[in-house]
Design a protein around this motif. Sequence first.
Motif, PDB file in Angstrom:
ATOM      1  N   ASP A  59       0.835  -1.190   0.000  1.00  0.00           N
ATOM      2  CA  ASP A  59       0.000   0.000   0.000  1.00  0.00           C
ATOM      3  C   ASP A  59       0.879   1.253   0.000  1.00  0.00           C
ATOM      4  OD1 ASP A  59      -2.645  -1.431   0.563  1.00  0.00           O
ATOM      5  OD2 ASP A  59      -1.444  -2.020   2.302  1.00  0.00           O
ATOM      6  N   VAL A  60       0.372   2.310  -0.628  1.00  0.00           N
ATOM      7  CA  VAL A  60       1.036   3.612  -0.613  1.00  0.00           C
ATOM      8  C   VAL A  60      -0.002   4.664  -0.192  1.00  0.00           C
ATOM      9  CG1 VAL A  60       2.210   5.375  -1.979  1.00  0.00           C
ATOM     10  CG2 VAL A  60       2.647   2.962  -2.438  1.00  0.00           C
ATOM     11  N   PRO A  61       0.233   5.365   0.936  1.00  0.00           N
ATOM     12  CA  PRO A  61       1.311   5.184   1.903  1.00  0.00           C
ATOM     13  C   PRO A  61       1.223   3.830   2.608  1.00  0.00           C
ATOM     14  CG  PRO A  61       0.178   7.301   2.200  1.00  0.00           C
ATOM     15  CD  PRO A  61      -0.666   6.482   1.299  1.00  0.00           C
ATOM     16  N   PRO A  62       2.338   3.344   3.156  1.00  0.00           N
ATOM     17  CA  PRO A  62       2.320   2.040   3.820  1.00  0.00           C
ATOM     18  C   PRO A  62       1.372   2.040   5.023  1.00  0.00           C
ATOM     19  CG  PRO A  62       4.568   2.790   3.431  1.00  0.00           C
ATOM     20  CD  PRO A  62       3.689   3.947   3.146  1.00  0.00           C
ATOM     21  N   HIS A  63       0.642   0.954   5.180  1.00  0.00           N
ATOM     22  CA  HIS A  63      -0.263   0.807   6.311  1.00  0.00           C
ATOM     23  C   HIS A  63       0.504   0.334   7.543  1.00  0.00           C
ATOM     24  CE1 HIS A  63      -4.106   0.409   3.605  1.00  0.00           C
ATOM     25  NE2 HIS A  63      -3.515   1.591   3.529  1.00  0.00           N
ATOM     26  N   HIS A  64      -0.222   0.236   8.645  1.00  0.00           N
ATOM     27  CA  HIS A  64       0.383  -0.242   9.886  1.00  0.00           C
ATOM     28  C   HIS A  64       0.941  -1.651   9.668  1.00  0.00           C
ATOM     29  CE1 HIS A  64       0.994  -0.500  14.203  1.00  0.00           C
ATOM     30  NE2 HIS A  64       0.475  -1.710  14.155  1.00  0.00           N
ATOM     31  N   GLY A  65       2.169  -1.874  10.098  1.00  0.00           N
ATOM     32  CA  GLY A  65       2.815  -3.166   9.866  1.00  0.00           C
ATOM     33  C   GLY A  65       3.558  -3.237   8.555  1.00  0.00           C
ATOM     34  N   ASN A  66       3.365  -2.252   7.687  1.00  0.00           N
ATOM     35  CA  ASN A  66       4.134  -2.037   6.454  1.00  0.00           C
ATOM     36  C   ASN A  66       3.893  -3.055   5.357  1.00  0.00           C
ATOM     37  OD1 ASN A  66       5.309   0.174   7.719  1.00  0.00           O
ATOM     38  ND2 ASN A  66       7.172  -0.937   8.309  1.00  0.00           N
ATOM     39  N   TRP A  67       3.917  -4.375   5.663  1.00  0.00           N
ATOM     40  CA  TRP A  67       4.046  -5.381   4.617  1.00  0.00           C
ATOM     41  C   TRP A  67       2.868  -6.337   4.500  1.00  0.00           C
ATOM     42  CZ3 TRP A  67       7.752  -4.003   1.525  1.00  0.00           C
ATOM     43  CH2 TRP A  67       8.826  -3.278   2.033  1.00  0.00           C
ATOM     44  N   GLY A  68       1.799  -6.116   5.254  1.00  0.00           N
ATOM     45  CA  GLY A  68       0.694  -7.058   5.173  1.00  0.00           C
ATOM     46  C   GLY A  68       1.065  -8.399   5.786  1.00  0.00           C
ATOM     47  N   PRO A  69       0.516  -9.497   5.270  1.00  0.00           N
ATOM     48  CA  PRO A  69       0.729 -10.800   5.922  1.00  0.00           C
ATOM     49  C   PRO A  69       2.132 -11.376   5.769  1.00  0.00           C
ATOM     50  CG  PRO A  69      -0.567 -11.061   3.904  1.00  0.00           C
ATOM     51  CD  PRO A  69      -0.436  -9.599   4.136  1.00  0.00           C
ATOM     52  N   LYS A  70       2.886 -10.927   4.771  1.00  0.00           N
ATOM     53  CA  LYS A  70       4.175 -11.570   4.496  1.00  0.00           C
ATOM     54  C   LYS A  70       5.270 -10.540   4.308  1.00  0.00           C
ATOM     55  CE  LYS A  70       6.340 -15.020   1.475  1.00  0.00           C
ATOM     56  NZ  LYS A  70       6.168 -15.871   0.274  1.00  0.00           N
ATOM     57  N   LEU A  71       6.376 -10.758   5.013  1.00  0.00           N
ATOM     58  CA  LEU A  71       7.528  -9.872   4.855  1.00  0.00           C
ATOM     59  C   LEU A  71       8.200 -10.107   3.509  1.00  0.00           C
ATOM     60  CD1 LEU A  71       9.177 -10.088   8.400  1.00  0.00           C
ATOM     61  CD2 LEU A  71       7.901  -8.165   7.447  1.00  0.00           C
ATOM     62  N   PRO A  72       8.815  -9.079   2.932  1.00  0.00           N
ATOM     63  CA  PRO A  72       9.498  -9.263   1.645  1.00  0.00           C
ATOM     64  C   PRO A  72      10.772 -10.090   1.815  1.00  0.00           C
ATOM     65  CG  PRO A  72       9.980  -7.101   2.514  1.00  0.00           C
ATOM     66  CD  PRO A  72       8.980  -7.705   3.454  1.00  0.00           C
ATOM     67  N   GLN A  73      11.216 -10.676   0.722  1.00  0.00           N
ATOM     68  CA  GLN A  73      12.506 -11.358   0.698  1.00  0.00           C
ATOM     69  C   GLN A  73      13.413 -10.623  -0.278  1.00  0.00           C
ATOM     70  OE1 GLN A  73      12.355 -15.571   0.433  1.00  0.00           O
ATOM     71  NE2 GLN A  73      14.485 -15.817  -0.186  1.00  0.00           N
ATOM     72  N   VAL A  74      14.665 -10.438   0.111  1.00  0.00           N
ATOM     73  CA  VAL A  74      15.607  -9.641  -0.681  1.00  0.00           C
ATOM     74  C   VAL A  74      16.530 -10.573  -1.461  1.00  0.00           C
ATOM     75  CG1 VAL A  74      17.559  -8.033  -0.530  1.00  0.00           C
ATOM     76  CG2 VAL A  74      15.508  -7.660   0.858  1.00  0.00           C
ATOM     77  N   TYR A  75      16.720 -10.253  -2.738  1.00  0.00           N
ATOM     78  CA  TYR A  75      17.544 -11.087  -3.602  1.00  0.00           C
ATOM     79  C   TYR A  75      18.751 -10.347  -4.173  1.00  0.00           C
ATOM     80  CZ  TYR A  75      13.359 -14.005  -3.626  1.00  0.00           C
ATOM     81  OH  TYR A  75      12.280 -14.783  -3.247  1.00  0.00           O
ATOM     82  N   ARG A  76      18.843  -9.062  -3.947  1.00  0.00           N
ATOM     83  CA  ARG A  76      19.867  -8.271  -4.617  1.00  0.00           C
ATOM     84  C   ARG A  76      20.128  -7.001  -3.813  1.00  0.00           C
ATOM     85  NH1 ARG A  76      18.447  -8.259  -9.765  1.00  0.00           N
ATOM     86  NH2 ARG A  76      16.800  -9.802  -9.550  1.00  0.00           N
ATOM     87  N   TRP A  77      21.158  -6.238  -4.245  1.00  0.00           N
ATOM     88  CA  TRP A  77      21.446  -4.966  -3.582  1.00  0.00           C
ATOM     89  C   TRP A  77      20.419  -3.918  -3.992  1.00  0.00           C
ATOM     90  CZ3 TRP A  77      25.935  -1.585  -5.821  1.00  0.00           C
ATOM     91  CH2 TRP A  77      25.825  -1.515  -7.224  1.00  0.00           C
ATOM     92  N   ALA A  78      20.588  -2.696  -3.514  1.00  0.00           N
ATOM     93  CA  ALA A  78      19.555  -1.667  -3.696  1.00  0.00           C
ATOM     94  C   ALA A  78      19.792  -0.788  -4.911  1.00  0.00           C
ATOM     95  CB  ALA A  78      19.475  -0.793  -2.438  1.00  0.00           C
ATOM     96  N   TYR A  79      20.717  -1.180  -5.799  1.00  0.00           N
ATOM     97  CA  TYR A  79      21.094  -0.264  -6.883  1.00  0.00           C
ATOM     98  C   TYR A  79      21.145  -0.968  -8.241  1.00  0.00           C
ATOM     99  CZ  TYR A  79      22.262   2.464  -2.813  1.00  0.00           C
ATOM    100  OH  TYR A  79      22.185   3.113  -1.603  1.00  0.00           O
ATOM    101  N   ASP A  80      20.204  -1.856  -8.505  1.00  0.00           N
ATOM    102  CA  ASP A  80      20.155  -2.528  -9.794  1.00  0.00           C
ATOM    103  C   ASP A  80      19.422  -1.656 -10.810  1.00  0.00           C
ATOM    104  OD1 ASP A  80      21.661  -4.809  -9.858  1.00  0.00           O
ATOM    105  OD2 ASP A  80      20.125  -6.090  -8.993  1.00  0.00           O
ATOM    106  N   TYR A  81      20.149  -0.703 -11.368  1.00  0.00           N
ATOM    107  CA  TYR A  81      19.623   0.144 -12.439  1.00  0.00           C
ATOM    108  C   TYR A  81      20.375  -0.187 -13.731  1.00  0.00           C
ATOM    109  CZ  TYR A  81      17.528   2.953  -8.734  1.00  0.00           C
ATOM    110  OH  TYR A  81      16.795   3.370  -7.655  1.00  0.00           O
ATOM    111  N   GLY A  82      19.651  -0.218 -14.832  1.00  0.00           N
ATOM    112  CA  GLY A  82      20.276  -0.478 -16.126  1.00  0.00           C
ATOM    113  C   GLY A  82      20.891  -1.858 -16.221  1.00  0.00           C
ATOM    114  N   VAL A  83      20.236  -2.886 -15.660  1.00  0.00           N
ATOM    115  CA  VAL A  83      20.777  -4.245 -15.687  1.00  0.00           C
ATOM    116  C   VAL A  83      20.536  -4.867 -17.067  1.00  0.00           C
ATOM    117  CG1 VAL A  83      20.643  -6.548 -14.674  1.00  0.00           C
ATOM    118  CG2 VAL A  83      20.404  -4.522 -13.221  1.00  0.00           C
ATOM    119  N   PRO A  84      21.571  -5.380 -17.729  1.00  0.00           N
ATOM    120  CA  PRO A  84      21.382  -6.023 -19.040  1.00  0.00           C
ATOM    121  C   PRO A  84      20.411  -7.199 -18.937  1.00  0.00           C
ATOM    122  CG  PRO A  84      23.717  -5.613 -18.627  1.00  0.00           C
ATOM    123  CD  PRO A  84      23.001  -5.329 -17.347  1.00  0.00           C
ATOM    124  N   GLY A  85      19.481  -7.282 -19.873  1.00  0.00           N
ATOM    125  CA  GLY A  85      18.521  -8.371 -19.905  1.00  0.00           C
ATOM    126  C   GLY A  85      17.243  -8.106 -19.136  1.00  0.00           C
ATOM    127  N   ALA A  86      17.186  -7.024 -18.385  1.00  0.00           N
ATOM    128  CA  ALA A  86      15.991  -6.710 -17.602  1.00  0.00           C
ATOM    129  C   ALA A  86      14.947  -6.021 -18.485  1.00  0.00           C
ATOM    130  CB  ALA A  86      16.344  -5.826 -16.423  1.00  0.00           C
TER     131      ALA A  86
END
Length: 584
Positions: free
Chosen positions: A534-561
């Motif tokens: 949700d935007v803005p984020p609701h209470h608890g931020n993520w709903g029923p499931k927390l996100p999982q992270v697979y990469r760093w925070a700066y994947d811009y201009g990635v070949p093949g994306a």
Amino acid sequence: MQNVAIADQIDELHDPQTFITKYIWSQDHKVIAIQYGLTAVFVGLIALALSGLMRLQLGFPDTFDFINPSDYLQFVTMHGMIMVIYLLTALLLGGFGNYLIPLMIGARDMVFPFLNMLSYWFYLVSVIVLLASFFVPGGPTGAGWTLYPPQAILPGTPGYDWGIILMLVSLAIFIVAFTMGGLNYVTTVLQARTHGMTLMRMPLTIWGIFTATVLGLLAFPALLVSAIMMMLDKTLGTSFFMPALVSLGENLDYSGGSPILFQHLFWFFGHPEVYIVALPAFGMVSDVLATHARKNIFGYRMMVWAIVIIGGLSFFVWAHHMYVSGMDPAFGFFFATTTLIIAVPTAIKVYNWVLTLWKGNIQLTVPMLFAIGFIFTFTHGGLTGLFLGNVTIDLPLSDTYFVVAHFHMVMGVSPIMVLFAAIYHWYPLLTGKMFDERLGKIHFWFTFLGTYAIYLPMHYLGFLGVPRRYFAMGSMDFIPESAQTLNQSITISALIVGFSQLIFLYNVFVSLRNGKPAGHNPWGATSLEWQTPDVPPHHGNWGPKLPQVYRWAYDYGVPGAKEDFIPQNRPVTDSEQTAGERDA
């Protein structure tokens, strides 16, 4: 199903049910962040008004009868203390730290929500106590924002009675508030990161806030004990800082104290405080630059280590503020050397910001304009710092307007440029609305050009020898008449810049009502805070499931994306190359 059950249990524990628990005694980090932000901006506007009064006196002396010398010294003191402690520290750490840490690391809230709520209310009490000094006999203290004894507590100094006591009490309460919030931040970053969010995948904003918080937890105790010791000197007649002296022809009952001890304690806090403000700004401007240049941050690991090294070195340079106190030349050499050394990792960050922009797809949005403006102001302020880090140059310049110009460019203008960049950047996430881009650009140009019109001439006044903290210059043979003309132009520029901030306030509040919906992730950012359900984020931020992270925070201009960015919580596929994270 287990995740859903856990989420429901969390909501039952502290999901706000009434207006008071949702908006006043709130334990939601996002609401607490807004409370911090509104309070800090309010008290910051008071400090801005005080600076306007100071500039009126300096630019047009003998014109305004309602500003007398005592008032002027009180304005100087309160302006400096409010801006450094109650605005910048509170807004960068209390405001943005509270809002962004759980969202950027994939947590539901701070680890200690109740303690987080208490930290805000202690901060609010500290602000109330500080502002109460305007209404006590004698008014607020006029000892200067550094509060040096013995001057600060002796008759003849404005606010030497109630004013200084309220200042010291307010600082002590603020430090308690910071400690509660700081322990929360450190614990949350170390213990509450979501699955896959390793330390080297955290956005630089979190690295900056985390390191600054550690600095504060180590440095603020020095200010706390010095405030308590001065309070005892004032109220009980102890002699921690007060030597044997004669005041107004009377022998006072002090003996054996050391005013220089206070300076050491104050600046042991005071110089890390520069980086308590600067490091969160470094992190936030890095994220803004990468997002709006559509390019991964250059040298991520180098940037992380530069933040950590700057934080560590900041505890070894404090006495470069004390060259005029008569220290041994060997100590002067040591602190001049460490001052030059700390410039190295700071310069590395500037190089990395410029190289991040190099060949990027730069979008000249309002946040990007303020971020680029920060690079200019911080670089210029840092270069003048190299002058003052040298003992032989600092001695004649120490009590002149050169120091005022340097300090404001580094500690005033630069962090505030980042604050504006950050507010404009995260405004769509905070409100769900877009701001008026045209008004934002008008605000930028008035602020950026106006600050140069204020502080560039001040460097010249410093070289002329114009002293700082003087109510009026009077007639001095070594200062030409043109210096007063320059002072008038500086005052006019300052008033224009001050009033231009009304454009910002108008934009923020009107866009809240009339701005067009922002939607999800309007900037195309990769970090987690933009990936909430949700935007803005609701209470608890993520709903029923927390996100999982697979990469760093700066994947811009990635070949093949498919797009020019890949969010942190999107799984890696065979067609994508994550060379950016590997090479960083």
